[in-house]
Write a protein that holds these residues in place. Structure first.
Motif, PDB file in Angstrom:
ATOM      1  N   GLU A   1      29.373  73.346   3.806  1.00 40.19           N
ATOM      2  CA  GLU A   1      30.579  73.462   4.634  1.00 40.19           C
ATOM      3  C   GLU A   1      30.596  72.383   5.715  1.00 40.19           C
ATOM      4  O   GLU A   1      31.654  71.854   6.067  1.00 40.19           O
ATOM      5  N   ASN A   2      29.416  72.043   6.233  1.00 40.27           N
ATOM      6  CA  ASN A   2      29.329  71.006   7.258  1.00 40.27           C
ATOM      7  C   ASN A   2      29.352  69.603   6.652  1.00 40.27           C
ATOM      8  O   ASN A   2      29.901  68.676   7.249  1.00 40.27           O
ATOM      9  N   VAL A   3      28.762  69.462   5.467  1.00 43.60           N
ATOM     10  CA  VAL A   3      28.812  68.182   4.769  1.00 43.60           C
ATOM     11  C   VAL A   3      30.266  67.830   4.444  1.00 43.60           C
ATOM     12  O   VAL A   3      30.682  66.669   4.537  1.00 43.60           O
ATOM     13  N   ALA A   4      31.038  68.841   4.073  1.00 44.61           N
ATOM     14  CA  ALA A   4      32.447  68.631   3.718  1.00 44.61           C
ATOM     15  C   ALA A   4      33.228  67.964   4.852  1.00 44.61           C
ATOM     16  O   ALA A   4      34.167  67.200   4.606  1.00 44.61           O
ATOM     17  N   LYS A   5      32.821  68.235   6.085  1.00 43.71           N
ATOM     18  CA  LYS A   5      33.505  67.641   7.245  1.00 43.71           C
ATOM     19  C   LYS A   5      33.284  66.135   7.335  1.00 43.71           C
ATOM     20  O   LYS A   5      34.028  65.427   8.011  1.00 43.71           O
ATOM     21  N   LEU A   6      32.244  65.661   6.651  1.00 44.84           N
ATOM     22  CA  LEU A   6      31.898  64.240   6.708  1.00 44.84           C
ATOM     23  C   LEU A   6      32.532  63.447   5.574  1.00 44.84           C
ATOM     24  O   LEU A   6      32.394  62.225   5.511  1.00 44.84           O
TER      25      LEU A   6
END
Length: 337
Positions: free
Chosen positions: A280-285
């Motif tokens: 979910e946090n990787v998706a922000k990148l």
């Protein structure tokens, strides 16, 4: 005799047909591609594992081997020794390696935002970058130190102003108060600190992206000489096409991606809960996920990173601008076909 002759001819035709089929199978055998990751199996690399698990590589006629990284594995050394066709690496390390004689070329930039940050305990007295003076700061080396060194130079700090702790790939220095701040990624170590029992309200974070010293992180690199081979470019184009599909799926379905990543982790240490949060946090990148621009290296982003790396005071990461030779859109363009 006539009957026997016909049988012989039929058998001969059958044999030839089988040989033809076999030859055809061999001629269309899957092209092998080996990709070296920067770290151990985790959602940071979900796109590759999803592409493999869902058969996207196979559909492109590829036989892909995904090699996990680790604390003692340098993607640069692996590709320099012909241990991989393509590696996942951060641009600072890739450009430094290029200047040192390993001619790496960026063929795709999956992460177009930086997830690197410095995480500090409020109790250490750090509330802003001006409070770093006299403090011990945990820094990852092995190529990951370059953005930090540039940042310190930008802030005007000298070597004697701060103490650098060469941080292992864990969060122990912060938990054990050995350092006021440590290096973390928004999708990994930051949450390890929180999971260890430290409240987010007791932490102060400094994102390299927001501090104006971010450099491009997870990109795909190949050796420059390989790009002179049209067959290699075509093969890697297929690799990118399948990989982008894997990343689009991972961003769209973090839970599904987490299951695939956990299955790929032979150590058994990964959990779906943690990997889902990481995804979910990787998706922000990856802000270009789901668009036609996924994986495209924007020249302006490249130039910004080069500028950052050249400006590290008396210890610049690179001494001269590598120019446009350090990246190529040829493979990305091939992936659009």
């Amino acid at each position: 005799m006539i009957r026997s002759s016909k049988i012989s001819n039929s058998l001969l035709a059958a044999v030839l047909a089988v040989c033809g089929v076999t030859a055809g199978v061999n001629a269309n055998a899957a092209d092998k591609v080996t990709v070296q990751l920067k770290w151990l199996p985790q959602a940071q690399f979900a796109g590759y594992y999803v592409a493999q698990s869902k058969g996207y590589y196979k559909a492109e006629g590829l036989d892909v081997t995904i090699k996990p990284g680790g604390p003692d594995i340098s993607p640069v050394q692996v590709i320099a020794g012909n241990g991989a066709d393509v590696v996942v690496n951060w641009m600072p390390d890739a450009l430094a390696a290029r200047e040192a004689g390993v001619p790496l070329v960026n063929i795709a930039q999956v992460f177009n935002q930086s997830g690197l940050m410095l995480t500090c305990k409020k109790a250490s007295g750090v509330n802003s970058p001006k409070d770093f003076k006299g403090k011990t700061l945990g820094v990852w080396y092995g190529g990951n130190e370059y953005p930090f060194l540039n940042w310190m130079a930008k802030l005007g700090y000298k070597d004697t102003d701060i103490k650098i702790l060469k941080q292992g790939f864990n969060v122990d220095p912060l938990l054990q108060n050995q350092a006021a701040c440590i290096s973390t990624m928004i999708y990994n170590e930051y949450w390890q600190v929180v999971d260890a029992g430290i409240k987010e309200s007791d932490l102060v974070t400094f994102f390299y992206e927001k501090e104006g010293v971010a450099s491009l992180e997870d990109g795909l690199y190949v050796l420059e000489s390989k790009l002179k081979d049209p067959a290699f470019v075509a093969r890697m184009g297929k690799f990118l096409k399948a990989t982008f599909k894997g990343w689009n799926d991972a961003v769209k379905d973090p839970a599904g991606a987490a299951k695939i990543v956990v299955a790929a982790d032979m150590s058994g240490s990964a959990t779906e809960k943690v990997q889902k949060r990481q995804m979910e946090n990787v998706a922000k990148l990856i802000t270009t996920a789901g668009t036609a621009k996924i994986g495209y290296l924007e020249p302006t982003a490249y130039e910004r990173t080069v500028k950052v790396l050249l400006a590290a005071g008396s210890s610049p990461v690179i001494k001269k601008d590598p120019g446009k030779a350090a990246y190529s859109h040829a493979v990305w363009n091939a992936a659009q076909k």
